[in-house]
Enzyme design. Structure first.
Site, PDB file in Angstrom:
ATOM      1  N   LYS A  68       0.887  -1.195  -0.106  1.00 22.19           N
ATOM      2  CA  LYS A  68      -0.047  -0.133  -0.133  1.00 22.19           C
ATOM      3  C   LYS A  68       1.115   1.335   0.085  1.00 22.19           C
ATOM      4  O   LYS A  68       2.128   1.236   0.034  1.00 22.19           O
ATOM      5  CB  LYS A  68      -0.889   0.252   1.178  1.00 22.19           C
ATOM      6  CG  LYS A  68      -1.866  -1.085   1.359  1.00 22.19           C
ATOM      7  CD  LYS A  68      -2.791  -1.154  -0.009  1.00 22.19           C
ATOM      8  CE  LYS A  68      -3.924  -2.200  -0.158  1.00 22.19           C
ATOM      9  NZ  LYS A  68      -3.799  -3.354   0.320  1.00 22.19           N
TER      10      LYS A  68
HETATM   11  C1  LIG Z   1      -5.190  -4.398   0.465  1.00 17.98           C
HETATM   12  C2  LIG Z   1      -6.704  -4.108   0.496  1.00 17.98           C
HETATM   13  C3  LIG Z   1      -7.633  -4.684   1.559  1.00 17.98           C
HETATM   14  C4  LIG Z   1      -6.833  -5.684   2.848  1.00 17.98           C
HETATM   15  O1  LIG Z   1      -6.101  -4.819   3.678  1.00 17.98           O
HETATM   16  P1  LIG Z   1      -5.136  -5.750   4.502  1.00 17.98           P
HETATM   17  O2  LIG Z   1      -4.362  -4.801   5.550  1.00 17.98           O
HETATM   18  O3  LIG Z   1      -4.176  -6.409   3.667  1.00 17.98           O
HETATM   19  O4  LIG Z   1      -5.902  -6.708   5.366  1.00 17.98           O
HETATM   20  C5  LIG Z   1      -8.900  -4.417   1.567  1.00 17.98           C
HETATM   21  N1  LIG Z   1      -9.549  -3.994   0.589  1.00 17.98           N
HETATM   22  C6  LIG Z   1      -8.774  -3.351  -0.562  1.00 17.98           C
HETATM   23  C7  LIG Z   1      -9.360  -2.780  -1.414  1.00 17.98           C
HETATM   24  C8  LIG Z   1      -7.471  -3.865  -0.556  1.00 17.98           C
HETATM   25  O5  LIG Z   1      -6.574  -3.431  -1.638  1.00 17.98           O
END
Ligand SMILES: *Cc1c(COP(=O)(O)O)cnc(C)c1O
Length: 389
Positions: free
Chosen positions: A192
Site C-alpha cells: 500500500k
Molecule cells: C489491501 C486491501 C484490503 C485488505 O487490507 P489488508 O491490510 O491486506 O488486510 C482490503 N481492501 C482492498 C481494496 C485492498 O486493496
C-alpha cells in the site's frame, strides 16, 4: 528470478524516521499490541484523515470485519459490495455468515456504479430484504462518487462502509476518502502507499463504536482483574512496533502521493500517445493518489492483448498485474447475485480483460521507469513490424 534488478509493482518505501521510532519502541520495551506508538499513530492518522477517531488494527481486513460487526451484520444478512476489488473487501462479509451481493463499476472512475447500486436496492426493497450495509471500495487510489452512492444508501436507511484500503490520502470534495460513510478502512499492507509491513485502521465519527471495536480487537476482556469475557472477541490489535513504523510513514505520505503522481505523469506522457492505450480516468471531484498507475489496452486498436504485454514485461523482469478479477467471477463466489452497470454491460469484466497495473513504486528511479516504458514500446514496435510484413 533475479531479484536484484526486478522492478516491483509497489514495494515498501521507508522514510527517515521509521527506524528511530522503532528503536524507541525497543528502548522502552513496548514490544506489544499496545503502547504509546499505537495511541499516537491513531491520533495522528485521525488528524490527517479528519475523522473523529481511529483504531489501529492488525490488518485492513480486520478493520472491515469489525466494522461489519458494529453494523450488526449477521447470519443470513446480505451486504452489497463493489465487485472490482481485492477479495479482502468481501471476505469479512462471509466471516459474519452474511451473503455478499456484488455491484459493478461505472466507466468514469471504475468505482461502484450508482446506477447498478440503485437497481440492486430496488430489487432488495421489492423482495422485502434490504442489505445491512454497503461496502464501497476506493480503487487504486481514487475515491468513488460518495455523494451519489451515499444518497442512495441514505434513501434506504442503509449505512455505507468505505473500503479505502488503497486510497489513503485521496480526497472527495475536500474530504478524505474514508471519512464520508459511517466507517472507513485503511490498510498498511506491504504494497500500500504507506506500510507497517501489515496493519490497518478503522476510522469513524462514532467514538463509542470505535471504543467497542477496540474492545473486540483485544479479545473482548471485561473490566476486571481476572480474565473475564462476556462476549467473543478477536486478537486484532496493531503491535506498538509496527505503529512506530506507521508514524514514520505517515510523515512522508504527502511526499509519496507526489511521487505516485510523478510516476503516473511519466507513464501518461510516454504511453498515452500510442494507439490502443488509455489510462484510468480521474474524476474532477477530488484528488486521486494514483497508488497504482493502471492502463487499458484495446487489442482492436493495437493488435496486442494485456496478457501479451504482461508476458513481455515479465521477460524483462518487470512485475505487472491484471486489474482485479471481479468478485462475481471468483469461484468462491460463484452463483452470487451481481448487478452490472447497465443490463448486459459489465464494466468490471471489460476492465479485467484489458487492464494492466504498471510498476508504481515511489522509490522507482526514472531509469527503472524508462525500462518499463521502453519494454512496452518494444512490444508495440514488434507488433507494428508484424502488421507491415
Ligand atoms: C489491501 C486491501 C484490503 C485488505 O487490507 P489488508 O491490510 O491486506 O488486510 C482490503 N481492501 C482492498 C481494496 C485492498 O486493496
Amino acid at each position: 528470478m533475479d531479484t536484484s534488478n526486478r522492478i516491483y509493482l509497489s514495494p515498501p518505501h521507508m522514510g527517515e524516521m521509521e527506524q528511530q521510532l522503532v528503536a524507541e519502541a525497543f528502548a522502552t520495551n513496548w514490544i506489544a499490541p499496545v503502547g504509546p506508538h499505537v495511541n499516537a499513530f491513531e491520533a495522528e492518522l485521525a488528524e490527517y484523515a479528519g475523522s473523529g477517531g481511529a483504531v489501529a488494527l492488525s490488518s485492513g481486513t480486520a478493520a472491515i470485519h469489525l466494522a461489519l460487526s458494529l453494523l450488526n451484520v449477521g447470519p443470513g444478512d446480505t451486504v452489497f459490495c463493489s465487485t472490482l476489488t481485492f477479495i479482502a473487501s468481501a471476505n469479512p462479509i462471509t466471516y459474519q455468515g452474511a451473503i455478499p451481493v456484488f455491484i459493478d463499476s461505472e466507466p468514469q472512475t471504475w468505482n461502484m456504479s450508482p446506477a447498478a447500486l440503485k437497481r440492486a436496492f430496488k430489487d432488495a426493497a421489492e423482495a422485502g430484504k434490504l442489505p445491512k450495509a454497503v461496502i464501497v471500495v476506493d480503487l487504486y487510489g481514487q475515491s468513488a462518487d460518495k455523494d451519489s452512492l451515499l444518497a442512495i444508501c441514505n434513501s434506504y436507511g442503509v449505512p455505507m462502509l468505505e473500503d479505502s484500503a488503497e486510497a489513503l490520502g485521496a480526497t472527495y470534495k475536500g474530504k478524505k476518502a474514508g471519512t464520508i460513510g459511517r466507517f472507513g478502512v485503511y490498510s498498511f499492507n506491504g504494497n500500500k502507499i504507506i506500510t507497517t509491513s501489515g496493519g490497518g485502521m478503522l476510522v469513524s465519527e462514532d467514538i463509542a463504536s470505535l471504543e467497542k471495536a477496540r474492545f473486540w480487537a483485544t479479545q473482548a476482556r471485561d473490566a476486571a482483574r481476572h480474565y473475564q469475557h462476556s462476549e467473543i472477541g478477536y486478537n486484532y490489535r496493531l503491535s506498538n512496533v509496527l505503529a512506530a513504523i506507521g508514524r514514520g510513514q505517515l510523515r512522508v505520505l504527502e511526499d509519496r502521493i507526489q511521487a505516485k503522481h510523478a510516476v503516473y505523469n511519466r507513464y501518461f506522457e510516454e504511453l498515452s500517445p500510442m494507439d490502443g492505450i488509455e489510462f484510468m480516468p480521474e474524476a474532477s471531484y477530488g484528488r486521486a493518489t494514483r497508488w497504482l498507475t493502471v492502463m487499458v489496452v484495446d487489442p482492436a486498436e493495437c493488435g496486442l492483448t494485456a496478457a501479451v504485454i504482461m508476458d513481455a514485461l515479465e521477460k524483462e523482469n518487470i512485475e505487472s498485474r491484471p486489474v482485479w478479477k471481479p468478485m462475481h467471477r471468483q469461484p468462491v463466489f460463484a452463483n452470487h447475485r451481481y448487478y452490472p452497470h447497465t443490463d448486459g454491460k459489465s464494466i468490471s469484466d471489460y476492465l479485467f480483460q484489458r487492464g494492466i497495473c504498471l510498476p508504481s513504486g515511489t522509490s522507482m528511479t526514472a531509469g527503472d521507469q524508462a525500462r518499463v516504458i521502453n519494454s512496452i514500446k518494444k512490444v508495440f514496435r514488434l507488433q507494428q513490424k508484424r502488421k507491415i510484413s
